[in-house]
Design a protein around this motif. Structure first.
Motif, mmCIF file in Angstrom:
data_model
loop_
_atom_site.group_PDB
_atom_site.id
_atom_site.type_symbol
_atom_site.label_atom_id
_atom_site.label_comp_id
_atom_site.label_asym_id
_atom_site.label_seq_id
_atom_site.Cartn_x
_atom_site.Cartn_y
_atom_site.Cartn_z
ATOM 1 N N CYS A 58 34.415 14.005 11.630
ATOM 2 C CA CYS A 58 34.826 15.125 12.491
ATOM 3 C C CYS A 58 36.274 14.944 12.934
ATOM 4 N N LEU A 59 36.611 13.716 13.343
ATOM 5 C CA LEU A 59 37.996 13.439 13.716
ATOM 6 C C LEU A 59 38.919 13.595 12.523
ATOM 7 N N GLY A 60 38.475 13.138 11.339
ATOM 8 C CA GLY A 60 39.293 13.281 10.138
ATOM 9 C C GLY A 60 39.555 14.731 9.795
ATOM 10 N N LEU A 61 38.519 15.572 9.910
ATOM 11 C CA LEU A 61 38.702 17.003 9.633
ATOM 12 C C LEU A 61 39.696 17.617 10.610
ATOM 13 N N PHE A 62 39.608 17.195 11.871
ATOM 14 C CA PHE A 62 40.567 17.686 12.871
ATOM 15 C C PHE A 62 41.988 17.255 12.518
ATOM 16 N N LEU A 63 42.153 16.011 12.065
ATOM 17 C CA LEU A 63 43.489 15.529 11.694
ATOM 18 C C LEU A 63 44.043 16.293 10.499
ATOM 19 N N VAL A 64 43.185 16.597 9.517
ATOM 20 C CA VAL A 64 43.652 17.338 8.344
ATOM 21 C C VAL A 64 44.129 18.723 8.745
ATOM 22 N N VAL A 65 43.284 19.443 9.483
ATOM 23 C CA VAL A 65 43.649 20.802 9.904
ATOM 24 C C VAL A 65 44.843 20.770 10.847
ATOM 25 N N GLY A 66 44.812 19.840 11.814
ATOM 26 C CA GLY A 66 45.925 19.745 12.759
ATOM 27 C C GLY A 66 47.214 19.325 12.094
ATOM 28 N N GLY A 67 47.137 18.385 11.141
ATOM 29 C CA GLY A 67 48.347 17.935 10.444
ATOM 30 C C GLY A 67 48.978 19.039 9.626
ATOM 31 N N LEU A 68 48.153 19.801 8.896
ATOM 32 C CA LEU A 68 48.697 20.909 8.096
ATOM 33 C C LEU A 68 49.260 22.008 8.987
ATOM 34 N N THR A 69 48.571 22.285 10.103
ATOM 35 C CA THR A 69 49.079 23.307 11.038
ATOM 36 C C THR A 69 50.401 22.870 11.653
ATOM 37 N N LEU A 70 50.466 21.601 12.070
ATOM 38 C CA LEU A 70 51.701 21.089 12.653
ATOM 39 C C LEU A 70 52.820 21.054 11.624
ATOM 40 N N GLY A 72 53.182 23.143 9.097
ATOM 41 C CA GLY A 72 53.665 24.512 8.958
ATOM 42 C C GLY A 72 54.533 24.943 10.124
ATOM 43 N N TRP A 73 54.089 24.599 11.363
ATOM 44 C CA TRP A 73 54.906 24.956 12.538
ATOM 45 C C TRP A 73 56.247 24.232 12.507
ATOM 46 N N ASN A 74 56.244 22.972 12.091
ATOM 47 C CA ASN A 74 57.488 22.203 12.046
ATOM 48 C C ASN A 74 58.491 22.833 11.082
ATOM 49 N N GLU A 75 58.014 23.277 9.926
ATOM 50 C CA GLU A 75 58.930 23.904 8.969
ATOM 51 C C GLU A 75 59.435 25.235 9.492
ATOM 52 N N PHE A 76 58.547 26.003 10.155
ATOM 53 C CA PHE A 76 59.001 27.260 10.757
ATOM 54 C C PHE A 76 60.040 26.991 11.836
ATOM 55 N N ARG A 77 59.777 25.956 12.679
ATOM 56 C CA ARG A 77 60.730 25.610 13.726
ATOM 57 C C ARG A 77 62.069 25.199 13.137
ATOM 58 N N MET A 360 64.432 15.623 13.923
ATOM 59 C CA MET A 360 63.113 16.027 14.399
ATOM 60 C C MET A 360 62.245 16.532 13.257
ATOM 61 N N THR A 361 62.855 17.270 12.338
ATOM 62 C CA THR A 361 62.097 17.800 11.200
ATOM 63 C C THR A 361 61.495 16.678 10.367
ATOM 64 N N TRP A 362 62.291 15.666 10.052
ATOM 65 C CA TRP A 362 61.789 14.591 9.194
ATOM 66 C C TRP A 362 60.823 13.675 9.916
ATOM 67 N N VAL A 421 54.639 23.215 3.164
ATOM 68 C CA VAL A 421 56.085 23.137 3.394
ATOM 69 C C VAL A 421 56.832 24.104 2.477
ATOM 70 N N GLY A 422 56.459 24.134 1.195
ATOM 71 C CA GLY A 422 57.134 25.023 0.255
ATOM 72 C C GLY A 422 56.953 26.482 0.592
#
Length: 517
Positions: A58-70, A72-77, A360-362, A421-422
């Protein structure tokens, strides 16, 4: 039984210990692990391991979804910040410090001006009445109190048992500790009573202008030419230097002049009775409550003065003759509002902002990649436990499966991360986003191609094996048929020349399976 083998061998290798030998036997597949057998929780059996890993999924699934979401937000930022800085580079105008032109209201302006309006703070800051303070932009205070602190000590033995104990020590801190401690046996060496923490700031004589931690205690109404500055801009200016506090004795005998007393509880700008200036230009105070240090003090304060001569600003000019954030055309959440000490060219201000954005991006890119990879490791971890079901070599298979899963998750993580990211960069910089998406799809195509080739190879090998089986059977049948014909011809010739010998030979050949009776 095999589980008793370690006990039988223990006299010969007693230096290893019986418990250690039992653990070794369990690794080799001889019986249960002693800790699991005895009901301890230090080692997990297979079912318990599966349950613990299932919870981690459950924690791993949260990390996967949260990592991909973060990610995407980081690249948008990153894209939004870069677009905003590019627009600022093309839109700013340089303005004089005086006079202020209303034609420039709501425009992005750049100005470099001398800092004016600085003040001395002898009466405004507690305990600085007799201290020589040069005119400054603002003064920061650092206030700490003396408190008991609880320390948790964990000791784990070779069997995996953890023993937790608590010890107590006194230290200077900027945040209050609990008033009492329910665990352990903390005793004050002065009173012999149980430890307790009083807050010196509750003393009626404490100056209310001071609060715990690192805070701005006084600020001058700074201006840049005719422009006034908000507190947000003022607090970014100046270079700090410690103030050497001067407390002449006897401090208590000095008269308190009108206007010295602060608004709020107690205090004046003179040093209180019993105070002492110590190392680092720090003023030590004796207030109400316990604990106290070896010198009898339980509170201390130091000051840092911030001063500067010039400042450079890149921000939007407001109608009130101040500076405010300039919102770029890309997104209203991304703006430009920069102020720097000294005479700094506008190109350097923008370039420094780009450097911060790049760093910050990297940092977030690396962080999000490891979040996704770590999450996939947690999600797929139960698969590695299958090897534990195999006797003797189970632990080795467990490690092998774990390594294979780590490699597999590496490629899956890279694929998903490149897609996110792409996709973000493709709209802004196709020359960056395009190759990232291409690399992601190339990786997945290569993986699928490799899988198809392996599958086809296995299929061809199976077909070849199936084709060889009928051919071999046909060849064997043909050879057997030829041998039977030869035996029949032999029996026929023998019958013609010697019927009695043929009759005697027939049962023998029949028993050998080479002919009939």
């Amino acid at each position: 039984p095999l589980s008793d083998v370690p006990r039988a061998l223990s006299p010969c290798i007693s230096h290893l210990g019986e418990a250690r030998m039992e653990k070794m036997s369990s690794v080799m597949g001889f019986g249960d692990h002693p800790d699991v057998r005895d009901g301890a929780v230090n080692e997990e059996n297979f079912q318990e391991k599966m349950q613990s890993h299932s919870s981690a999924m459950c924690l791993g699934l949260f990390l996967v979804v949260g990592g991909l979401t973060l990610a995407g937000w980081n690249e948008f930022r990153s894209v939004a910040t870069e677009k905003t800085l590019k627009a600022a580079e093309e839109s700013f105008i340089t303005v004089p410090c005086s006079p202020i032109s209303d034609l420039n209201n709501k425009k992005l302006v750049y100005a470099t001006c001398p800092i004016t309006g600085k003040e001395t703070f002898n009466a405004a800051v507690p305990y600085l009445k007799n201290t020589v303070v040069k005119p400054a932009i603002y003064i920061m205070s650092d206030v700490e109190i003396y408190q008991w602190h609880e320390i948790e000590n964990r000791n784990t033995d070779q069997e995996g048992n953890t023993d937790i104990t608590y010890s107590y020590a006194r230290k200077w801190t900027s945040s209050p500790e609990p008033a009492t401690f329910s665990r352990g046996n903390c005793r004050d060496s002065y009173t012999g009573n149980r430890c307790k923490n009083d807050n010196p700031l509750n003393d009626p004589s404490w100056d209310s202008r001071l609060d715990l931690g690192w805070r701005t205690v006084a600020r001058a109404p700074i201006q840049l030419g005719d422009f006034s500055l908000d507190d947000y801009h003022i607090d970014q200016l100046g270079t700090g230097s410690k103030i050497a506090i001067n407390c002449p004795a006897p401090a208590a005998a000095e008269a308190v002049e009108e206007g010295e007393v602060a608004v709020g509880s107690g205090g004046s700008s003179a040093c209180p009775e019993g105070s002492q200036v110590g190392a680092g230009n720090t003023l030590y105070l004796e207030m109400f409550g316990l604990p106290k240090d070896d010198s009898g003090f339980n509170a201390r304060v130091s000051y840092t003065l911030y001063d500067g001569s010039d400042a450079s600003v890149l921000a939007q000019q407001s109608e009130a003759g101040r500076f405010e954030r300039w919102v770029g055309p890309f997104d209203e959440d991304y703006s430009v509002d920069k102020i720097r000490d000294g005479v700094v060219p506008v190109e350097e201000i923008i370039e420094d902002a780009r450097d911060v954005n790049f760093a910050m991006t990297w940092i977030l890119r690396v962080t999000t990649w490891f979040m996704v990879w770590g999450g996939l490791q947690m999600v797929t971890a139960p698969l590695a436990l299958v090897g534990d079901l195999v006797p003797v070599i189970g632990p080795m298979l467990h490690k092998l499966f774990g390594c294979l899963l780590a490699i597999f998750n590496f490629f899956i993580t890279t694929f998903m991360w490149c897609i996110v990211v792409g996709s973000t960069w493709i709209a802004y910089r196709p020359e960056i986003g395009g190759p990232l998406l291409a690399a992601a799809f190339v990786c997945i195509i290569l993986a699928i191609t490799w899988r198809c080739i392996k599958k086809k190879k296995h299929s061809e090998e199976a077909d070849t094996e199936n084709q060889l089986k009928p051919t071999a059977k046909k060849t064997a049948d043909h050879e057997q048929s030829q041998w039977a014909d030869m035996i029949a011809q032999f029996q026929q010739k023998l019958q013609n020349y010697n019927p009695q010998a043929a009759a005697a030979m027939a049962p023998v050949l029949a028993n050998m399976g080479l002919g009939g009776a």
